[in-house]
Structures are given as structure tokens and as C-alpha cells.
Design a protein around this motif. Structure first.
Motif, mmCIF file in Angstrom:
data_model
loop_
_atom_site.group_PDB
_atom_site.id
_atom_site.type_symbol
_atom_site.label_atom_id
_atom_site.label_comp_id
_atom_site.label_asym_id
_atom_site.label_seq_id
_atom_site.Cartn_x
_atom_site.Cartn_y
_atom_site.Cartn_z
ATOM 1 N N GLN A 256 0.964 -1.092 0.061
ATOM 2 C CA GLN A 256 0.057 -0.313 0.007
ATOM 3 C C GLN A 256 0.927 1.279 0.027
ATOM 4 O O GLN A 256 0.391 1.971 -0.664
ATOM 5 N N THR B 255 1.974 2.095 -3.305
ATOM 6 C CA THR B 255 0.987 2.178 -4.465
ATOM 7 C C THR B 255 0.339 3.413 -4.821
ATOM 8 O O THR B 255 -0.040 4.220 -3.967
ATOM 9 N N VAL B 256 0.211 3.541 -6.205
ATOM 10 C CA VAL B 256 -0.331 4.722 -6.876
ATOM 11 C C VAL B 256 -1.747 4.397 -7.491
ATOM 12 O O VAL B 256 -1.573 3.585 -8.413
ATOM 13 N N VAL C 256 -14.672 7.152 -10.541
ATOM 14 C CA VAL C 256 -13.873 8.485 -10.390
ATOM 15 C C VAL C 256 -13.499 8.831 -9.159
ATOM 16 O O VAL C 256 -12.818 9.356 -8.457
ATOM 17 N N PHE C 257 -14.654 8.126 -8.181
ATOM 18 C CA PHE C 257 -14.283 8.396 -6.573
ATOM 19 C C PHE C 257 -13.740 7.152 -5.895
ATOM 20 O O PHE C 257 -13.779 6.938 -4.550
ATOM 21 N N TYR D 271 -10.839 6.933 -5.221
ATOM 22 C CA TYR D 271 -10.050 7.352 -4.006
ATOM 23 C C TYR D 271 -10.585 7.765 -2.581
ATOM 24 O O TYR D 271 -10.025 8.030 -1.753
ATOM 25 N N TYR D 272 -11.842 7.681 -2.736
ATOM 26 C CA TYR D 272 -12.654 7.553 -1.369
ATOM 27 C C TYR D 272 -12.375 6.521 -0.617
ATOM 28 O O TYR D 272 -12.466 6.194 0.587
ATOM 29 N N ASP E 30 -6.802 2.756 0.399
ATOM 30 C CA ASP E 30 -6.015 3.273 1.216
ATOM 31 C C ASP E 30 -4.409 3.083 0.639
ATOM 32 O O ASP E 30 -3.667 2.220 0.927
ATOM 33 N N ALA E 31 -4.233 4.088 -0.019
ATOM 34 C CA ALA E 31 -2.851 4.220 -1.063
ATOM 35 C C ALA E 31 -2.824 5.555 -1.653
ATOM 36 O O ALA E 31 -3.833 6.460 -1.401
ATOM 37 N N GLY E 32 -1.527 6.064 -2.176
ATOM 38 C CA GLY E 32 -1.767 7.210 -2.879
ATOM 39 C C GLY E 32 -2.670 7.431 -3.702
ATOM 40 O O GLY E 32 -2.884 6.261 -4.601
ATOM 41 N N ASN E 33 -3.312 8.408 -4.147
ATOM 42 C CA ASN E 33 -4.461 8.353 -5.024
ATOM 43 C C ASN E 33 -4.295 9.563 -6.021
ATOM 44 O O ASN E 33 -4.038 10.859 -5.446
ATOM 45 N N ILE E 34 -4.556 9.298 -7.348
ATOM 46 C CA ILE E 34 -4.629 10.314 -8.405
ATOM 47 C C ILE E 34 -5.873 10.175 -9.261
ATOM 48 O O ILE E 34 -6.054 8.995 -9.514
ATOM 49 N N GLN E 35 -6.484 11.234 -9.306
ATOM 50 C CA GLN E 35 -7.820 11.357 -10.304
ATOM 51 C C GLN E 35 -7.366 12.083 -11.631
ATOM 52 O O GLN E 35 -6.893 13.110 -11.405
ATOM 53 N N VAL E 36 -7.974 11.284 -12.654
ATOM 54 C CA VAL E 36 -7.381 11.818 -13.858
ATOM 55 C C VAL E 36 -8.669 12.078 -15.059
ATOM 56 O O VAL E 36 -9.724 11.889 -14.587
ATOM 57 N N TYR F 7 1.310 14.919 -16.244
ATOM 58 C CA TYR F 7 0.307 15.207 -15.148
ATOM 59 C C TYR F 7 0.657 13.950 -14.370
ATOM 60 O O TYR F 7 0.762 13.954 -13.229
ATOM 61 N N VAL G 9 1.921 12.491 -4.875
ATOM 62 C CA VAL G 9 1.682 10.955 -4.699
ATOM 63 C C VAL G 9 2.705 10.340 -5.389
ATOM 64 O O VAL G 9 2.933 10.026 -6.513
ATOM 65 N N THR H 260 3.891 9.775 1.521
ATOM 66 C CA THR H 260 2.690 10.519 0.792
ATOM 67 C C THR H 260 1.337 9.599 0.457
ATOM 68 O O THR H 260 0.577 9.780 -0.434
ATOM 69 N N ARG H 261 1.324 8.463 1.425
ATOM 70 C CA ARG H 261 0.231 7.498 1.166
ATOM 71 C C ARG H 261 -1.142 8.342 1.549
ATOM 72 O O ARG H 261 -2.163 7.564 0.965
ATOM 73 N N ASN I 165 -2.140 11.278 0.627
ATOM 74 C CA ASN I 165 -1.975 12.334 -0.333
ATOM 75 C C ASN I 165 -3.093 11.996 -1.503
ATOM 76 O O ASN I 165 -3.004 10.878 -1.964
ATOM 77 N N LEU I 166 -3.735 13.085 -1.955
ATOM 78 C CA LEU I 166 -4.495 12.894 -3.259
ATOM 79 C C LEU I 166 -4.570 14.115 -4.162
ATOM 80 O O LEU I 166 -4.355 15.284 -3.852
ATOM 81 N N VAL I 167 -4.324 13.690 -5.313
ATOM 82 C CA VAL I 167 -4.276 14.650 -6.515
ATOM 83 C C VAL I 167 -5.602 14.499 -7.343
ATOM 84 O O VAL I 167 -5.683 13.354 -7.960
#
Lengths: 474, 350
Positions: free
Chosen positions: A52, A55-56, A65-66, A68-69, A72-78, B64, B196, B202-203, B205-207
């Protein structure tokens, strides 16, 4: 009996990113939706492999899209369809586990190019493709994976292949490519299928944990809301109808032979940059004082392949060697390839304005079309050097012409490709640019630095041209 | 001080390397391709990361990703490619990601041609993508500045967490001039406050750029506008030559400003009080300095640009239309000519 709550590992115990909620541990997904199960299978695998922290997780556009709610890891929305490109960016930048979670519209329609290209490059990413045959978030439109005859908002009479094409088979498409390590299609439509999906998802995550390359797991999943079915009927429909179009099974597994893909470590040191650009080989300017020096604007033109641009750069190098302000500007693009090309060189004591020469003090024309194109632009009192091979010419009044048999002289000097160096030598011999001989010699050495054998040969050509000037030009 | 001859597009890559950039993603397009070529030659030699993407959409989204991971990343393109990147730049502005985008402008619209133009002004300076954002834009006018401003662009991108453009054109990209290498390279550090990066710090963090709640998005937008207002106060840069006693001021950026300078020098020799106002940042536009000039009794502005008055509009806004702004321009891929500017100066001086 004491209540025992078994929490899913890898997922937050509550979901505050969802905003204030009476049910902080409930997802935003509809009842009967497959995303919850799939999230759980992925999250548990991340926790079990203990990755975890590294992990990204990339959330797409669509119902997930959510994502990231929950993860439990780094989250990026694109952006819509771009997850594999973003995943590539993260994965190339650093050694970590990157997961791209996408739906059918996102992955197989707007993002098909990014999907296939990332797969074909064998990016070190796990793609989880949730196929429910319909656009969910936007309200039930036809997807690339909508079955023939299946009704959606935008194919109300059922998908007609004559006008709307056929369902897109992503596992089959991706397994035509060489790079992917693992490609499998599974479903979450019943217990047996979920167990099998769990195995495939864990395998994909394990491959990522080992850094072995690209994995693609397609998951047939229910969307009762948009398919207008109840959860049970939707799952039955997956097991009877959907699997006919999208057969479950493994499409690629080369886990055994795939090797760990290592990322290089970036070197940021000043020393390495100085070495890379060979800064210690850059010479200080030659001392040269000439109180009579005047700015010169030079245009050099000819056929592509006559060394027009490199004649310009040699002249520029000569000027730079004595610390002058100088600029070189070429005609560029397709013009360079075949046809004519030209460049502008300005040599000055002062900061140079426009680098494009419109009215040269000196025009060097290597062929007739170039001579005719530019001769009328030459300043009154200016000079035109042209290859004598052009033959009879009619130059504008007030301009001095010098016919140089450049091609012939180059052959006589033993370097048939040296017509441009001949022109350079004539410029030097005539004292046209106010630069000393040493500067021209330095320029030749710099120009042929990568082919040092050619330096003495071109120095001879330069000397040959100067001799010709002494003997032939009054 | 190592001085040598370098091409404008090469200088961009040198600047990026010295600025601590370790990721480049790009797609070929004339006249920006040499940036891609040079990045492919140099990045891997230092263990840094280069990838030729499948499209400009992919390039900007790879940026990005690397930016979200906290790395110093850049891409380069020209007008048609920048058009394609606008989606990604909007997402970067929304997610507050630092990234440098180099635009070596060519002539448009559509496929246009590969000659120099400045017609991307609006799509770059005004934001270009959807939503209420404005990137910072720096405009070099020499090979040296192609390097120096690329370095500046990285500093600004990380200082303000925003995409920053280096806006140049085909001439600046293709020309060669003497160039002095930077003295010292930047050694970047990942900012674990927002990146992230796939590391324990950075676990959490959220972008993201999505705010489902309208009020939340409203607040976020207000915050962005405050940030842009601060940028406008703190980061506007301009070079002013001979403006102290000037009654006619040429306003020009990039390659146009060099031709304008020659025109100014000629006019000064002829005894005309002409100055040059060169915005170094186009966003923020140097409003304060422009306003001060406009407050003088006698002042005519001449906007010298290779676009259809795109910058002249910003100048008029900056000076609140208090003085006349004349436009001298040339479109289609040819450089603006010295005599066009000189004629405009002479007409204004009458």
C-alpha cells in the motif's frame, strides 16, 4: 455472542472524502453494482502483498472516479480515458506500483489509443478494466462493449452492428501485442466467478509487486441501474449472454519468463552536466581587436546538400571564436529536404535585433535560383559571391559580383564536397567579414570536431581558396 | 563561464536539465521537434526519463502523472499540439500541479505552416482549456533566455503549483546564438506535502480536480483566483528600454521584440523619442508599468506582434484604454519586417 466485524484490508474503514454522511462506511455505488466487489479484491491484494505504501491508485472518469474515497494508498484522479498515460508518467518517473482502474467508455472508447499504446510499451502498470456494457456515470449510453441488440439510452432499439458497429474485445485486442505479461478476462457475477476473479487480480498485483510489467484484467461486472435489471437478473445475464460475446479465460501469461523492470536513478549533479556538455572543451574567445570592424549581414543560399547551412554555422563559429555577437537562422522544415535552403548570419559588436537578414551586405549564392531570388535584396555597395558554374549573370547595379569556381576549386583541392569551405576561404581572402584567419581555422575545427580526420583536409581547402583570391581577384 | 553556440530548442533542454527536470514526454512537431530530439539524447545519459508519447494528449497526461508524483517534468510542442494539450493543462491547473510546457509557435489556424507566428497568445495566456484558470507565461527573446526562462519556469511552477508556459516561436527555436551555460544545477526534492510518490509519507495524499459539491468548488475557485492575484502582484516582469523620455513606446515580446528593438534604435538615431516595453511575463502582464507609461501626457503605444492584436487587447486592458494603441503585425509565417515598424513609428511621430 460478541459481534465481530471483519474489515476489508486495503480500504479505509470509513470514507470521509465522500463528505459528511449518515453512513460513513457505505460506498457511493448503487445496490448490486460490481465496483464494490472489485475494489475489495484489489485492496485486499494490495494489503496482502504489503505494497500500500508504494502504490499509486489512478481513478478514471466514470462511476469509479471516486475510487480515491476507498483505496488506502496514494491516489490520483485523472481525465477521461487518459489513465494509462498518467500511469505511464508516474511509473516512468519512479519505481512504484501503479494501478489504472477504468470502465468501458473510458478505456475502450475515448482512451483506446492510450490503452493500446501503454500495453504495447509494456508499461509497468496494472490495468483493471470494468466492463458492464454501458456508460454508468453519464446515464446509461451505449458503450464500445454494449452487446448486439442490447438496449441503452443511445441505442433505444438495441445496438445495430450496421450503424453502431460490434462490441470491442479488449482482452483479444491486447493479447495481439507482444509486451503484456498477463491478460485475463474474469467476472464477478457469482461466487465461483468472484473466486476466480480474486485469483486473477491477485496475480496481476503480484506481478506489479515484482515489477514485471504490464497486466490487464477485464472484469465483467453488473450495472443493474443502467441495464434496468435487478442484481440477480443482471448477474444471470452476465453468465448467459455476456460471456458468449466476452469469453472468460486467460489470454496471456508469461509471468514465468518476464523479468523485473528497473528504473534508472536520475543524476542531478552539476559535474555530470558539465561532463555531458563537455564544458571543459569550450575554449575562451581568441583576443582580437579591430577598431574598423563593421556589422555584417550575410545571406547564404543554395540547393539542399550543398552545405549551405553548415557554411553558415562555420561563419557563425568563426565570429563566436573572437567573442562577437552573432546569430544564425536557417530556413527550416520541409524546405531543408530537397529544393533550396538558406540561412542568415549576422555578426556584430552589439546585441542583434532581427536574426533574419532581409538586406544582406554579402550574399553567397551556390546556384542560380538562389541568386535570382535574393540578388535584388543586396544592399547598395554589397557583394554577391556566386558559383561560377552558374554562368552568365546580370547583377543589380551598385553591387559587386565575385564569380567563384567553388565546385571546381574544391575538386582541385582534393575535397569535392568542400565547395562551401571554398566560399568560406574566399570570404576570408577578401576580408569580407572582418574576422581573422585564426577564427576561421577554429571554426573549421569546431565544425568537424566529430570527424577530426576532415579537419586538415578542410584547412587545406581554406588555404587553397585564399590563394585563389590572391591570384585571381583584383 | 562556458560560452558556446547553441540552438534555441537545445537551450530549452539545457535549461530543463539544469533546473532538475528528470522527466520529458513529447510528440514530434515542427518547429519544436529539436526539443524532443535533444531530450532523447541527453535525459537517458543522466538516468533521467525520456519517452516519445503517442500523441500530445498522452504527452501532457504523462506530464500530469510525473508531476503528481512530485517530479520536475516538461513537454514541448507547437500550436496544433498545444491545442490538443489544453484538456490536460486545465486538469493540471485544477489539481494544482507544477509542469513546464514549451510552445514553439508556428503559423495557424489549422495546419497553417511551420513559419514563425505568435498566434497562440490567446490560447496560452488566457488559459485555453475549460474553467477559470490562467497559467504563468514567460516569453524569452534570445537563445540565452530560452535556457534561463525555462529554469525560471520550473521555479515558478513549483513555487505556485501551476502549469507554466515558455512561449517562444519558430525563429527562437531554430536560431543559433552564443550561449553561456548555467553555473549550478538544481537538485530537486519531492514535496511530500502534496505529491503522490508511492512512498509511505505520501500515502495519505490525493491529487484531484473534482469537487462534487458546488460550494466546495466555488471556494476552491475563489482560492485559485486569490492565488492568481498574488501571482499578478509578485511575478510580473518586464524589460523597458529607453522608456524614460519616450513619447512612442513599442510593445513587443519574443522575436518581435528584437525587431522592435532594431526599429527603436534606428528611430533614436533619427532623433525620435521611442522606447521599447517588452513583457517578460505575458501572464501576469506587467500592468503597473504599462499604466505608469499611459499616465504620461504624451504617449502612443504600438503593439508589435505576429498575431491579430491578441496582445494589443491585453495592453488596452492594462492601460484601461487611456492612450491609443496602434497595431503593427504580420501573419502567416513571415517575420515582421523592420520597415513595417519604422513606418508605424514615423506615422505616429507626425
Amino acid at each position: 455472542m460478541e459481534e465481530k466485524i471483519i474489515r476489508t484490508q486495503g480500504i479505509y474503514s470509513e470514507f470521509p472524502r465522500k463528505g459528511p454522511s449518515a453512513a460513513p462506511a457505505a460506498t457511493h455505488y448503487c445496490p448490486g453494482c460490481g465496483h464494490g466487489i472489485i475494489h475489495k479484491l484489489i485492496a485486499e491484494a494490495l494489503a496482502d502483498f504489503g505494497i500500500q505504501d508504494k502504490t499509486v491508485m489512478i481513478s478514471p472518469v466514470g462511476c469509479a472516479v471516486f475510487a480515491y474515497y476507498y483505496f488506502d494508498a496514494g491516489n490520483i484522479q485523472v481525465a477521461h480515458g487518459r489513465a494509462p498515460a498518467v500511469a505511464t508518467g508516474v511509473s516512468r518517473a519512479r519505481d512504484c506500483v501503479v494501478i489504472s482502474y477504468q470502465g468501458d467508455g473510458d478505456l475502450a472508447s475515448i482512451g483506446l489509443n492510450e490503452t493500446l499504446q501503454a500495453a504495447n510499451r509494456g508499461e509497468k502498470i496494472a490495468v483493471f478494466f470494468v466492463n458492464n456494457t454501458v456508460y454508468g456515470m453519464t446515464g446509461g449510453q451505449m458503450a464500445p462493449t454494449t452487446l448486439i441488440g442490447e438496449k441503452t439510452i443511445t441505442c433505444p432499439d438495441g445496438r445495430d452492428p450496421l450503424t453502431q458497429g460490434y462490441p470491442t474485445h479488449m482482452c483479444e485486442l491486447i493479447s495481439t501485442l507482444k509486451a503484456p505479461v498477463f491478460v485475463e478476462r474474469v467476472a464477478v457475477s457469482d461466487i465461483k466467478n468472484i473466486r476466480n476473479a480474486r485469483r486473477a487480480i491477485r496475480k496481476a498485483i503480484e506481478i506489479q509487486a515484482e515489477g514485471k510489467g504490464y497486466t490487464f484484467v477485464e472484469i465483467l461486472s453488473p450495472c443493474p441501474t443502467n441495464l434496468g435489471k435487478n442484481a440477480v437478473a443482471n448477474n444471470e445475464w452476465i453468465n448467459t449472454e455476456m460471456v458468449k460475446e466476452f469469453p472468460l479465460g486467460n489470454y496471456r501469461d508469461r509471468t514465468a519468463e518476464a523479468e523485473h523492470v528497473e528504473r534508472t536513478t536520475s543524476d542531478f549533479s552539476t559535474e555530470s552536466l558539465e561532463k555531458l556538455f563537455e564544458l571543459d572543451s569550450i575554449a575562451a574567445p581568441i583576443e582580437h581587436k579591430d577598431p574598423n570592424f563593421k556589422e555584417s549581414q550575410v545571406k547564404i543560399a543554395g540547393f539542399g546538400g550543398q552545405g549551405v547551412l553548415s557554411l553558415g554555422t562555420m561563419l557563425t563559429q568563426a565570429a563566436q571564436a573572437v567573442g562577437k555577437q552573432v546569430s544564425w537562422y536557417p530556413s527550416y522544415g520541409p524546405e531543408q529536404r530537397g529544393g533550396t535552403s538558406n540561412c542568415s548570419v549576422i555578426i556584430s559588436n552589439d546585441r542583434i535585433g532581427s536574426p533574419v537578414v532581409y538586406h544582406p551586405d554579402l550574399l553567397v549564392a551556390m546556384n542560380r535560383p538562389s541568386l535570382e531570388k535574393f540578388q535584388n535584396d543586396v544592399k547598395p555597395g554589397g557583394i554577391i559571391m556566386y558559383d561560377a558554374i552558374i554562368g552568365d549573370v546580370e547583377l543589380p547595379k551598385g553591387v559587386k559580383g565575385v564569380a567563384v569556381p567553388a565546385q571546381d576549386l574544391a575538386i582541385q583541392a582534393g575535397n569535392p564536397r568542400g565547395a562551401n569551405t571554398i566560399m568560406l576561404g574566399v570570404m576570408l581572402g577578401l576580408g569580407l567579414t572582418g574576422l581573422p584567419e585564426e577564427a576561421f581555422q577554429t571554426a573549421l575545427a569546431a565544425n568537424f570536431a566529430k570527424k577530426p580526420k576532415l579537419i586538415p583536409m578542410n584547412l587545406e581547402v581554406l588555404a587553397f581558396a585564399q590563394k585563389w583570391v590572391k591570384e585571381n581577384v583584383k | 563561464m562556458a560560452t558556446t553556440l547553441v540552438k534555441g530548442n537545445t537551450a530549452v533542454v539545457i535549461g530543463a536539465l539544469y533546473a532538475g527536470s528528470d522527466c520529458f514526454f513529447g510528440y514530434p512537431i515542427t518547429p519544436a521537434s529539436e526539443v524532443l530530439h535533444e531530450a532523447s539524447a541527453f535525459y537517458p545519459k543522466l538516468g533521467r526519463k525520456f519517452l516519445q508519447a503517442e500523441s500530445e494528449e498522452a504527452s501532457i497526461n504523462m506530464c500530469y502523472g510525473a508531476a503528481a508524483a512530485g517530479h520536475r517534468v516538461f513537454t514541448a510542442s507547437s500550436g496544433p499540439g498545444i491545442s490538443l494539450m489544453q484538456e490536460g493543462v486545465s486538469y493540471m491547473a485544477g489539481a494544482e500541479l507544477p509542469c513546464v510546457i514549451v510552445d514553439i509557435m508556428r503559423a495557424g489556424p489549422g495546419l497553417g505552416n511551420i513559419g514563425p507566428e505568435q498566434g497562440d497568445y490567446n490560447q496560452v495566456v488566457k488559459g485555453g482549456g475549460h474553467g477559470n484558470y490562467k497559467p504563468i507565461v514567460v516569453a524569452p527573446n534570445s537563445v540565452q533566455e530560452m535556457c534561463d526562462f525555462t529554469m525560471l519556469a520550473f521555479d515558478l511552477a513549483f513555487k505556485w503549483k501551476t502549469p507554466v508556459y515558455v512561449l517562444a516561436d519558430g525563429v527562437l527555436g531554430q536560431m543559433i546564438e552564443p550561449f553561456t551555460y548555467p553555473e549550478k544545477a538544481v537538485v530537486p526534492k519531492i514535496d511530500t506535502g502534496w505529491a503522490v510518490a508511492g512512498i509511505p509519507e505520501t500515502r495519505e495524499n490525493l491529487v484531484t480536480s473534482i469537487f462534487l459539491n458546488f460550494d466546495q468548488l466555488g471556494k476552491f475557485n475563489d482560492y485559485l483566483q486569490e492565488k492568481y492575484a498574488k501571482i499578478a502582484t509578485e511575478e510580473a516582469r518586464v524589460e523597458m528600454l529607453n522608456c524614460d523620455d519616450a513619447e512612442i513606446v513599442l510593445v513587443a515580446y519574443g522575436i518581435s521584440s528584437r525587431i522592435a528593438k532594431t526599429a527603436m534604435d534606428d528611430a533614436r538615431k533619427a532623433g525620435l523619442k521611442v522606447g521599447l516595453f517588452r513583457p517578460i511575463t505575458l501572464n501576469p502582464f506587467p500592468v503597473k508599468e504599462a499604466k505608469a507609461l499611459a499616465a504620461r501626457d504624451k504617449m502612443t503605444f504600438i503593439s508589435v506582434e505576429m498575431s491579430n492584436g491578441q496582445m494589443a487587447d491585453d495592453l488596452r486592458l492594462a492601460i484601461e484604454c487611456k492612450k491609443q494603441v496602434k497595431l503593427v503585425n504580420r501573419l502567416g509565417g513571415n517575420l515582421i519586417e523592420l520597415n513595417q515598424i519604422s513606418d508605424a513609428i514615423n506615422a505616429a511621430a507626425k
